[in-house]
Design an enzyme around this catalytic site. Structure first.
Site, PDB file in Angstrom:
ATOM      1  CG  MET A 490     -28.373   2.423   3.998  1.00 36.54           C
ATOM      2  SD  MET A 490     -26.781   1.658   3.898  1.00 36.54           S
ATOM      3  CE  MET A 490     -25.626   2.847   3.420  1.00 36.54           C
ATOM      4  CG  ASP A 491     -31.089  -2.179   9.194  1.00 34.38           C
ATOM      5  OD1 ASP A 491     -31.788  -3.949   8.557  1.00 34.38           O
ATOM      6  OD2 ASP A 491     -31.123  -2.077  10.444  1.00 34.38           O
ATOM      7  CB  SER A 492     -35.170  -3.250   4.671  1.00 36.36           C
ATOM      8  OG  SER A 492     -34.822  -3.926   4.223  1.00 36.36           O
ATOM      9  N   GLY A 493     -34.288  -4.297   8.457  1.00 36.47           N
ATOM     10  CA  GLY A 493     -35.298  -4.440   8.651  1.00 36.47           C
ATOM     11  C   GLY A 493     -34.086  -6.233   8.895  1.00 36.47           C
TER      12      GLY A 493
END
Length: 572
Positions: A490-493
């Site tokens: 998911m969102d890793s930046g």
């Protein structure tokens, strides 16, 4: 008789213009017949086509009545062809003036006698021409047989005209006014050959003289032509060239060639008297005197080869020093003229399209501009103001900045100022090269290894042992041999989602992005989907996104998808 002799002289002048020569006795007999048939011609006739055609009608009428001597009509045809030829126009004008002077000086008594004689002859005319027969059966006034003529024939005088003389027809010079059938046929053949030569010049073969010797020069002794005559054309069938004969004569005059009697080409040197007069003029008056210049201009009227000029100048100048100086100037003038001839009319395009390149030296740019201008204008010195303006406007910004304070100094000063500007060795070029090197070095240090995850090297250079894949399918997706913790991170930046190249269908198109990706790793010019894709989750939410496609082990879902799902990144 005086007026008839003047007409004979006029006819001889016209015929000589076409290189035809008829015996004076034959022309006198012809004029006697004209005076008998049409006495008005000697009084009021002229050397014009209209007047000559009128005379021809009179001759045709007499010929139909059987009252015309043989050979009269053939000579009339020869003169008519000369009158219709434009090349004979000057001779016709001269002969017409002579004829008019004789007609003006003719008295009224002589005019009336001629016209009265015609009336008397018309009243006493018969069906055929009067002929008296002698006892021997020979007609009085008839021509002798060819056998007798060969005995009485005198040695012909040397003629200065190179054409075929009509004495080859074996016309007798007797006082008879008539011609026999053989002489009539020969004269008709000569008329036919003359017309064939005039109207079909390419089919005509040069006729051979009796002795088969090349004829003497055209010009009489004591006169000199303005240029040497070209060599005689030797045509076979006339089908070897598409150019007419007159055009080929003009081409040959560009560089005349002399031929001897056997047909071999020879070199004819400059006349000795010409060289002697020029040498005396140089010795007595100098090379810059007006009389010397006139002598050189006189030589220029001849078609002289370059070797002839060198030989002549070497002979007339007093020493070799002056000759070498003249030769150097002569070579310079010849080379300058050759350059003008080579570049004239060959423009290299518009001058406004010639622009200095970023790394092009200013001198090379000026050389290209000057060469193109010389091809368009011929003389680049006259177009120098335009060249300077174009050079200033189309130079690089760095060169314009250096030229601006010295714009009125000229092109040579601009070359000196801009000599060290432009090219890879300038300060600007060196600075750009150094910055480019540091940039590549920094980017290489910021790359991450896909094996160990550390910075500063790539996977192929990694010293750590390679990680092994899981032998079981992921229980989350059921597709890949990876851990569940690594499945669809998911969102890793990341702002944009990245799809692994392993899961990207090969039939879906991709393009190279103009942007670079930088995070834990760095990727320049990454691949991106060629079109927007639609995503949909289990809850029914959907949206569009354009993901990047990279050779990563997992998929990275960025904010472009997670925010649409209502998910946020927290540190809990």
């Amino acid at each position: 008789m005086g007026s008839s002799q003047s007409v004979v002289t006029a006819l001889q002048t016209v015929l000589k213009q076409r290189d035809l020569k008829i015996a004076p006795r034959t022309l006198q007999n012809f004029m006697k017949e004209v005076d008998r048939v049409a006495p008005w011609y000697a009084c009021s006739g002229s050397l014009t086509v209209a007047s000559w055609n009128k005379l021809g009608k009179e001759l045709d009428r007499k010929h139909a009545e059987g009252d015309l001597c043989l050979g009269t009509k053939a000579i009339w045809k020869l003169v008519k062809n000369c009158l219709e030829d434009e090349a004979c126009h000057p001779a016709i004008i001269e002969s017409q003036g002579t004829l008019e002077e004789v007609q003006d000086s003719m008295s009224e008594t002589e005019r009336s006698e001629r016209m009265g004689a015609r009336k008397r002859k018309d009243m006493s005319k018969k069906k055929g021409p009067p002929q008296e027969v002698k006892k021997g059966g020979e007609k009085e006034g008839s021509y002798h047989s060819p056998l007798n003529k060969s005995k009485k024939k005198k040695k012909p005088e040397s003629s200065q005209y190179p054409a075929v003389e009509l004495e080859a027809l074996e016309l007798d010079n007797s006082d008879s006014d008539t011609l026999d059938s053989s002489e009539e046929g020969g004269l008709e053949e000569e008329v036919a050959r003359y017309e064939e030569k005039r109207y079909h010049p390419d089919r005509h073969r040069p006729l051979k003289t009796k002795m088969n010797v090349r004829p003497p020069p055209i010009n009489p002794a004591g006169s000199r032509p303005s240029a040497p005559p070209p060599y005689e054309l030797r045509l076979n069938t006339g089908t070897d060239s598409f150019l007419p004969l007159e055009e080929r004569r003009k081409i040959q005059m560009a560089f005349p060639v002399f031929e001897n009697a056997e047909g071999g080409r020879v070199h004819t040197p400059v006349d000795y008297n010409q060289i002697k007069e020029l040498a005396e003029s140089v010795r007595n008056y100098g090379v810059n005197a007006n009389f010397t210049t006139l002598q050189v201009e006189r030589l220029a009227n001849f078609a002289m080869t370059p070797t002839d000029w060198q030989t002549t100048v070497k002979a007339v100048l007093p020493n070799m020093g002056q000759y070498m100086e003249w030769k150097a100037l002569w070579y310079d003038a010849a080379q300058a003229q050759a350059r003008v001839n080579a570049t004239a009319g060959r423009s290299s395009g518009h001058l406004t399209k010639i622009v200095q390149g970023p790394q092009e030296p200013f001198s090379d740019f000026v050389a290209r501009m000057t060469e193109a201008a010389s091809r368009i204008f011929g003389d680049s010195e006259q177009a120098m103001p335009l060249i300077e303006q174009l050079v200033y406007e189309q130079a690089t910004q760095e060169c314009r900045a250096a030229i601006a304070p010295r714009k009125s100094k000229g092109l040579q000063d601009w070359l000196r100022v801009c000599r060290e500007l432009g090219g890879p060795l300038t300060n600007a070029g060196l600075a750009a090269a150094i910055l480019q090197t540091h940039r590549y070095r920094d980017l290489s240090n910021r790359k991450a290894c896909f094996n160990c995850g550390r910075m500063g090297h790539l996977k192929k250079d990694c010293q750590a042992p390679e990680r092994t894949r899981e032998s079981k399918l992921c229980y989350r997706c059921g597709k890949g041999y990876h851990r569940a913790s690594e499945c669809g991170i998911m969102d890793s930046g990341a702002d944009k989602s990245i799809i692994s190249l392993h899961w990207w269908p090969k039939s879906w198109p991709t393009v190279v992005s103009s942007h670079s990706l930088q995070g834990l790793g760095y990727q320049s010019s990454p691949a991106i989907s060629a079109s927007a894709l639609t995503w949909r989750d289990a809850e029914g939410k959907q949206g569009c996104f354009t993901p990047y496609v990279l050779p990563l082990p997992v998929n990275l879902w960025g904010r472009d998808v997670l925010q649409a799902m209502g998910m946020t990144l927290t540190n809990e």
